[in-house]
Design a protein around this motif. Structure first.
Motif, short mmCIF file in Angstrom:
data_model
loop_
_atom_site.label_atom_id
_atom_site.label_comp_id
_atom_site.label_asym_id
_atom_site.label_seq_id
_atom_site.Cartn_x
_atom_site.Cartn_y
_atom_site.Cartn_z
N THR A 91 0.84 -1.19 0.00
CA THR A 91 0.00 0.00 0.00
C THR A 91 0.87 1.24 0.00
O THR A 91 2.10 1.17 0.14
CB THR A 91 -0.96 -0.01 1.21
N HIS A 92 0.21 2.41 -0.14
CA HIS A 92 0.88 3.71 -0.19
C HIS A 92 -0.12 4.72 0.38
O HIS A 92 -1.16 4.96 -0.22
CB HIS A 92 1.24 4.03 -1.64
N LEU A 93 0.21 5.30 1.54
CA LEU A 93 -0.75 6.13 2.26
C LEU A 93 -0.58 7.62 1.96
O LEU A 93 0.35 8.04 1.28
CB LEU A 93 -0.61 5.89 3.76
N ALA A 94 -1.50 8.40 2.50
CA ALA A 94 -1.52 9.86 2.30
C ALA A 94 -0.18 10.47 2.69
O ALA A 94 0.42 10.11 3.70
CB ALA A 94 -2.64 10.47 3.14
N TRP A 95 0.25 11.47 1.89
CA TRP A 95 1.60 12.00 2.06
C TRP A 95 1.71 13.24 2.94
O TRP A 95 2.77 13.52 3.48
CB TRP A 95 2.18 12.35 0.69
N GLY B 197 -2.28 12.62 9.52
CA GLY B 197 -2.28 11.47 10.41
C GLY B 197 -3.65 10.82 10.55
O GLY B 197 -3.78 9.60 10.54
N ALA B 198 -4.71 11.64 10.66
CA ALA B 198 -6.06 11.10 10.80
C ALA B 198 -6.47 10.35 9.53
O ALA B 198 -7.15 9.31 9.60
CB ALA B 198 -7.04 12.21 11.11
N MET B 199 -6.06 10.88 8.37
CA MET B 199 -6.39 10.21 7.12
C MET B 199 -5.64 8.89 6.99
O MET B 199 -6.22 7.89 6.55
CB MET B 199 -6.07 11.11 5.92
N ARG B 200 -4.39 8.86 7.38
CA ARG B 200 -3.64 7.60 7.34
C ARG B 200 -4.28 6.57 8.27
O ARG B 200 -4.36 5.38 7.93
CB ARG B 200 -2.17 7.84 7.70
N ALA B 201 -4.74 7.01 9.43
CA ALA B 201 -5.42 6.10 10.35
C ALA B 201 -6.69 5.54 9.72
O ALA B 201 -6.99 4.34 9.86
CB ALA B 201 -5.74 6.82 11.65
N GLU B 202 -7.43 6.39 9.01
CA GLU B 202 -8.65 5.93 8.33
C GLU B 202 -8.30 4.93 7.23
O GLU B 202 -8.99 3.92 7.06
CB GLU B 202 -9.41 7.13 7.75
N LEU C 164 3.56 -4.15 3.52
CA LEU C 164 4.73 -3.40 3.09
C LEU C 164 4.30 -2.16 2.33
O LEU C 164 3.22 -2.13 1.73
CB LEU C 164 5.61 -4.23 2.15
N GLY C 165 5.18 -1.14 2.32
CA GLY C 165 4.90 -0.01 1.46
C GLY C 165 5.45 1.30 1.95
O GLY C 165 6.24 1.37 2.90
N ASP C 166 4.98 2.35 1.29
CA ASP C 166 5.32 3.73 1.64
C ASP C 166 4.16 4.26 2.48
O ASP C 166 3.09 4.57 1.94
CB ASP C 166 5.52 4.54 0.36
N PHE C 167 4.39 4.39 3.79
CA PHE C 167 3.34 4.83 4.70
C PHE C 167 3.38 6.33 4.93
O PHE C 167 2.54 6.87 5.64
CB PHE C 167 3.45 4.06 6.02
N ASN C 168 4.36 7.00 4.33
CA ASN C 168 4.48 8.46 4.40
C ASN C 168 4.49 8.99 5.83
O ASN C 168 4.06 10.11 6.09
CB ASN C 168 3.37 9.12 3.58
N ALA C 169 4.99 8.17 6.75
CA ALA C 169 5.04 8.59 8.15
C ALA C 169 6.02 7.71 8.90
O ALA C 169 6.15 6.51 8.60
CB ALA C 169 3.67 8.51 8.80
N HIS D 275 14.82 15.64 0.06
CA HIS D 275 13.99 15.22 1.19
C HIS D 275 14.71 15.42 2.52
O HIS D 275 15.93 15.23 2.62
CB HIS D 275 13.59 13.75 1.07
N GLN D 276 13.94 15.75 3.55
CA GLN D 276 14.45 15.70 4.91
C GLN D 276 14.50 14.24 5.35
O GLN D 276 13.58 13.47 5.07
CB GLN D 276 13.54 16.50 5.84
N PRO D 277 15.56 13.83 6.03
CA PRO D 277 15.68 12.42 6.43
C PRO D 277 14.52 11.97 7.33
O PRO D 277 14.26 12.60 8.36
CB PRO D 277 17.02 12.38 7.18
N ARG D 278 13.86 10.92 6.92
CA ARG D 278 12.80 10.28 7.71
C ARG D 278 12.65 8.84 7.25
O ARG D 278 12.82 8.55 6.07
CB ARG D 278 11.44 10.99 7.53
N VAL D 279 12.31 7.98 8.15
CA VAL D 279 12.02 6.58 7.80
C VAL D 279 10.51 6.45 7.65
O VAL D 279 9.77 6.44 8.64
CB VAL D 279 12.55 5.60 8.86
N ILE D 280 10.05 6.37 6.39
CA ILE D 280 8.60 6.31 6.14
C ILE D 280 8.20 5.08 5.33
O ILE D 280 7.00 4.85 5.11
CB ILE D 280 8.10 7.59 5.44
#
Length: 273
Positions: A155-159, A164-169, A188-193, A227-232
């Motif tokens: 999957t690939h969630l809201a960016w 956060g609320a949308m990703r939870a939904e 697995l995927g890009d969870f954008n968070a 990009h700013q470093p983040r593990v998403i």
């Protein structure tokens, strides 16, 4: 019936039943290992797709994953661009490719997620995640591993940082959509968070753990691409079903100044409990 003929028929019947028994049970000595990887491939950004394809294929080939999840997969007939997941699968020799997009089949342009595997495929399902206005999808492929069936979900969630609320939904909708028959699950995927984002709380213990634990990597976003470093980018497994024996970032080194993507990939080697 002569005794010899009766014995011959009994032997043939037993041999005929062997393939079915092999599918239903784990044979003694069968490998219980499973290697998976996820990579956001950045569609055809920058007009450098041919060069990046070579690097993506090299990074994934080195892992030798049984199953690969891809995000930002593009198919654009207007640009004469075949489905990128199909192209990568041909490069790597994976026989099974399954793709999901919000656009219908046959549309001139489609964008979404894919799963590649060299394991036998039992079932495939596709889903548009709520809220539909965000145009996010998930795909589930049930594969037959040596240790039994496993469900792989990409999957690939809201960016947006504030989403956060949308990703939870989206995750609540995804989990409600999944089967409840007890087959082990890997998401697995890009969870954008990052892992501490409240929107990812559904992917936490006790049901799930991240194969790549906090602090194990500095970033899965490529700083060289702004990009700013983040593990998403994450691989979530059910600890009741899998032990993680290795997990790391892949595709994080440039070749001739070029990177495979604006993300780095993540791989994990798992052992079925």
């Amino acid at each position: 019936m002569p005794k010899a003929e009766l014995q011959r028929r009994s032997l043939l019947a037993g041999l005929a039943a062997l393939p079915l028994a092999g599918c239903a049970t784990v044979m003694p000595g069968a490998s219980r290992g499973l290697t998976v990887a996820t990579f956001n491939i950045w569609h055809d950004a920058g007009g450098r797709w041919p060069a990046r394809l070579v690097l993506l294929a090299s990074a994934l080939r080195a892992v030798g994953a049984d199953v690969i999840a891809l995000q930002e997969v593009l198919e654009d007939r207007r640009k004469d661009l075949p489905n990128q997941a199909d192209t990568i699968a041909r490069q790597l020799g994976y026989p099974h490719v399954h793709f999901v997009a919000v656009e219908p089949e046959g549309a001139p342009k489609r964008y979404g997620n894919a799963i590649l595997t060299r394991l036998p495929v039992i079932a495939v399902a596709r889903h548009k995640l709520a809220p539909l206005a965000d145009s996010r999808t998930a795909i589930r492929v049930r594969v037959q591993s040596a240790a039994g069936p496993v469900d792989i979900v990409a999957t690939h969630l809201a960016w947006q940082p504030e989403a956060g609320a949308m990703r939870a939904e989206q995750l609540a909708d995804l989990i409600a959509w999944l089967p409840t028959d007890g087959v082990p699950l890997i998401v697995l995927g890009d969870f954008n968070a990052p892992l501490d984002d409240p929107g990812l709380s559904a992917m936490g213990p006790p049901r799930f753990v991240s194969a790549l634990p906090p602090g194990a990597a500095a970033t899965t976003l490529n700083p060289a691409r702004g990009h700013q470093p983040r593990v998403i980018d994450h691989i979530f497994v059910e600890p009741a079903a899998f032990a993680v024996t290795e997990a790391r970032v892949i595709g994080d080194q440039p070749v001739g100044g070029e990177y495979p993507s604006d993300h780095f990939g993540v791989m994990a080697r798992l052992m079925r409990r």
